[in-house]
Design a protein around this motif. Structure first.
Motif, short mmCIF file in Angstrom:
data_model
loop_
_atom_site.label_atom_id
_atom_site.label_comp_id
_atom_site.label_asym_id
_atom_site.label_seq_id
_atom_site.Cartn_x
_atom_site.Cartn_y
_atom_site.Cartn_z
N MET A 240 0.82 -1.20 0.00
CA MET A 240 0.00 0.00 0.00
C MET A 240 0.85 1.25 0.00
O MET A 240 1.92 1.25 0.55
N THR A 241 0.44 2.31 -0.73
CA THR A 241 -0.81 2.37 -1.48
C THR A 241 -0.50 2.30 -2.97
O THR A 241 0.56 2.76 -3.39
N SER A 242 -1.43 1.82 -3.75
CA SER A 242 -1.18 1.80 -5.18
C SER A 242 -2.00 2.89 -5.86
O SER A 242 -3.10 3.22 -5.42
N HIS A 243 -1.44 3.45 -6.91
CA HIS A 243 -2.08 4.54 -7.64
C HIS A 243 -2.73 3.94 -8.89
O HIS A 243 -2.06 3.25 -9.66
N PRO A 244 -4.03 4.20 -9.11
CA PRO A 244 -4.71 3.60 -10.27
C PRO A 244 -3.98 3.86 -11.60
O PRO A 244 -3.93 2.98 -12.45
N ARG A 245 -3.40 5.05 -11.71
CA ARG A 245 -2.74 5.40 -12.98
C ARG A 245 -1.62 4.42 -13.34
O ARG A 245 -1.43 4.08 -14.50
N ASP A 246 -0.88 3.97 -12.34
CA ASP A 246 0.28 3.11 -12.59
C ASP A 246 -0.01 1.63 -12.40
O ASP A 246 0.91 0.82 -12.34
N PHE A 247 -1.28 1.27 -12.25
CA PHE A 247 -1.61 -0.14 -12.00
C PHE A 247 -1.75 -0.86 -13.34
O PHE A 247 -2.83 -1.04 -13.87
N ASN A 248 -0.62 -1.31 -13.89
CA ASN A 248 -0.63 -1.83 -15.26
C ASN A 248 -0.94 -3.33 -15.33
O ASN A 248 -1.06 -4.01 -14.31
N ASP A 249 -1.07 -3.83 -16.57
CA ASP A 249 -1.40 -5.24 -16.80
C ASP A 249 -0.38 -6.20 -16.22
O ASP A 249 -0.73 -7.27 -15.73
N LYS A 250 0.88 -5.78 -16.28
CA LYS A 250 1.94 -6.65 -15.78
C LYS A 250 1.74 -6.92 -14.28
O LYS A 250 1.93 -8.04 -13.80
N ILE A 251 1.32 -5.87 -13.55
CA ILE A 251 1.08 -6.05 -12.11
C ILE A 251 -0.11 -6.99 -11.89
O ILE A 251 -0.05 -7.91 -11.07
N ILE A 252 -1.17 -6.78 -12.66
CA ILE A 252 -2.36 -7.63 -12.48
C ILE A 252 -1.99 -9.09 -12.78
O ILE A 252 -2.36 -10.00 -12.03
N ARG A 253 -1.25 -9.31 -13.85
CA ARG A 253 -0.83 -10.68 -14.21
C ARG A 253 0.00 -11.29 -13.09
O ARG A 253 -0.15 -12.47 -12.75
N THR A 254 0.89 -10.51 -12.52
CA THR A 254 1.77 -11.01 -11.45
C THR A 254 0.94 -11.41 -10.22
O THR A 254 1.19 -12.45 -9.61
N ILE A 255 -0.06 -10.61 -9.91
CA ILE A 255 -0.90 -10.92 -8.74
C ILE A 255 -1.73 -12.17 -9.02
O ILE A 255 -1.89 -13.04 -8.16
#
Ligand code: SAH
Ligand code: SF4
Ligand code: F3S
Length: 444
Positions: A240-255
């Motif tokens: 925490m905290t994450s910023h919506p602007r920088d929440f990219n696909d690579k992060i979602i895939r990693t999670i």
């Protein structure tokens, strides 16, 4: 010295503000203990009393000021006690000066960058007749002692400061620009924690997902998560905290692929109105945000999503407020922390036209909280009858039969048991749901 006369010097710390401040208090405790101090049981009976302050909203500052007034009598009774005012609030030069001239009995004022200089500052304060002040805006923060608050979960800062300059926010001014910690150091620290039996770590930063942008050839946030996910022994990774602007696909895939990264997304939206988002300098639109949420929901099963919202930003008209209400209905947040906009000195928004009337702000926040309360209750009711893994965090202070833990999705669950389960991962069945908490039945 006669052995029987000897009693160790004691310290007491009061912490306001965010998790980064909680962590800084762990560092201050670590330094004090390395200096030979041990924890005091109360603020009335201590040799050092330290208040770690926050500046994010006026209310946070008011709390500290009223506390300072009340400390006068403690200091009078115990003049030898060193009184320290620390942290974000006093990093503002005008406030540090005001406080030191109004509350002359303060011994030391230090900003968040002065951590590494704390031992010398405290010694200087002991002998100085005037308040010692260090609000220099530089200072190394790594390699300092840490006294962890728990032995099963730990804070791990990955970056300090923020370079986003949202127009309402004081943090970049008091914490400085974003500086990422070297990845090797973070990985090493988490490995040590895992080796010592820690189950959960929370990566800290004002904007964790821009991690690494300021260091050449380093890892980005997704790479870092991947590396930490592979560390054996650890069960949960939060951030925490994450910023919506920088929440990219690579992060979602990693999670999505990760095993330890918790299915909880805290993505502060701040407003549902494009006009206001632009004035706030958030760098995204409501359409972008809604698409991001849909992507997350479709890719990460059973996730929870929470947010921060500011009500009454300058220029917020009823139509903008309605856009925010519409957005919270569309997203269905598990929880939202809603704040009334508070003008902060030196930020751009303070000088903006069309400041919203306090009465209107109060009305808007009340209605929004009511709507969100219903949504939260709805979301929590969906968990009735399900089995959830929780990490047991504490025994209730008011009812010793009750224990509290958190699900991976960061929901608080109360349950009863006499067993000592602190720091353990256990299963519960959810039997009762409220807006903010759940009740579970322990499944041994
Ligand atoms: N870096 C984090 C946390 C910032 S402070 C982030 O960007 O999300 C936590 C929350 O306080 C923010 O998300 C925002 O909702 C709120 N906040 C910050 N400044 C504020 C202000 N001046 N008035 C009201 N709320 C504020
Ligand atoms: Fe403040 Fe914005 Fe930075 Fe968060 S991202 S700390 S709200 S400036
Ligand atoms: Fe407050 Fe400083 Fe945190 S202003 S929110 S304690 S970074």
């Amino acid at each position: 010295m006669n052995k029987h006369d000897w009693s160790p010097k004691k310290y007491f710390i009061l912490t306001y503000g965010c998790q980064m401040n909680v962590f800084d208090s762990e560092v201050l405790s670590g330094i004090l203990e390395a200096m030979g101090y041990s924890p005091a049981n109360s603020e009335e009976d201590t040799d050092v009393l330290l208040i770690n302050t926050c500046a994010v909203r006026q209310k946070a500052e008011e709390k500290v000021l009223s506390k300072l007034g009340r400390l006068r009598s403690i200091k009078k009774k115990n003049p030898e006690m060193l009184l320290v005012i620390w942290g974000c609030m006093v990093q503002q030069k005008d406030l540090a000066e005001q406080i030191s001239s109004r509350y002359k009995y303060i011994d030391l004022i230090g900003g968040p960058h002065a951590l590494e200089r704390f031992p010398q500052l405290l010694e200087k304060a002991r002998t100085s007749s005037k308040t010692v002040i260090d609000i220099n805006d530089e200072g190394e923060r790594d390699h300092l002692h840490i006294k962890r608050g728990h032995d099963f979960k730990a804070w791990v800062p990955i970056s300090h400061g923020c370079s986003n300059y949202c127009t309402y926010c004081i943090v970049p001014y008091v914490r400085g620009p974003e500086r990422s910690r070297p990845p090797e150091r973070i990985i090493q620290e988490v490995k040590e924690l895992a080796k010592n039996g820690y189950k959960e770590i929370t990566l800290l930063g004002q904007n964790v997902n821009s991690y690494g942008k300021d260091i050449k050839g380093g890892l980005d946030f997704a790479d870092l998560l991947q590396r930490l996910d592979a560390i054996e022994g650890l069960a949960r990774i939060r951030y925490m905290t994450s910023h919506p602007r920088d929440f990219n696909d690579k992060i979602i895939r990693t999670i999505e692929k990760g095993r330890k990264i918790c299915e909880h997304f805290h993505l502060p939206v701040q407003s549902g109105s494009n006009k206001i988002l632009k004035l706030m300098n958030r760098g995204y639109t409501r359409e972008y945000y809604l698409e991001l949420i849909n992507k997350i929901k479709s890719r990460v099963e059973h996730c929870s999503i929470t947010s921060d919202i500011i009500i009454g930003f300058p220029g917020e008209e009823d139509a903008d407020y309605q856009d925010t209400l519409d957005l919270i209905q569309k997203v269905q947040f598990d929880a939202a922390y809603v704040f009334i906009y508070s003008p902060r000195k030196g930020t751009k928004a303070t000088a903006m036209a069309d400041q919203v009337d306090l009465e209107i702000k109060k009305e808007r926040i009340k209605k929004l909280n009511k709507i969100q309360g219903k949504i939260s209750l709805d979301k929590n009711r969906q968990l009735l009858g399900t089995k959830q893994e929780i990490l047991v965090e504490e025994r209730s202070k008011t009812n010793p039969d009750m224990i509290t833990g958190r699900t991976r999705t960061n929901k608080i669950v109360h349950f009863s048991s006499e067993e000592n389960l602190l720091g353990k991962l256990i299963d519960v069945e959810i039997i009762e749901a409220k807006s903010w908490t759940l009740t579970g039945k322990y499944l041994p």
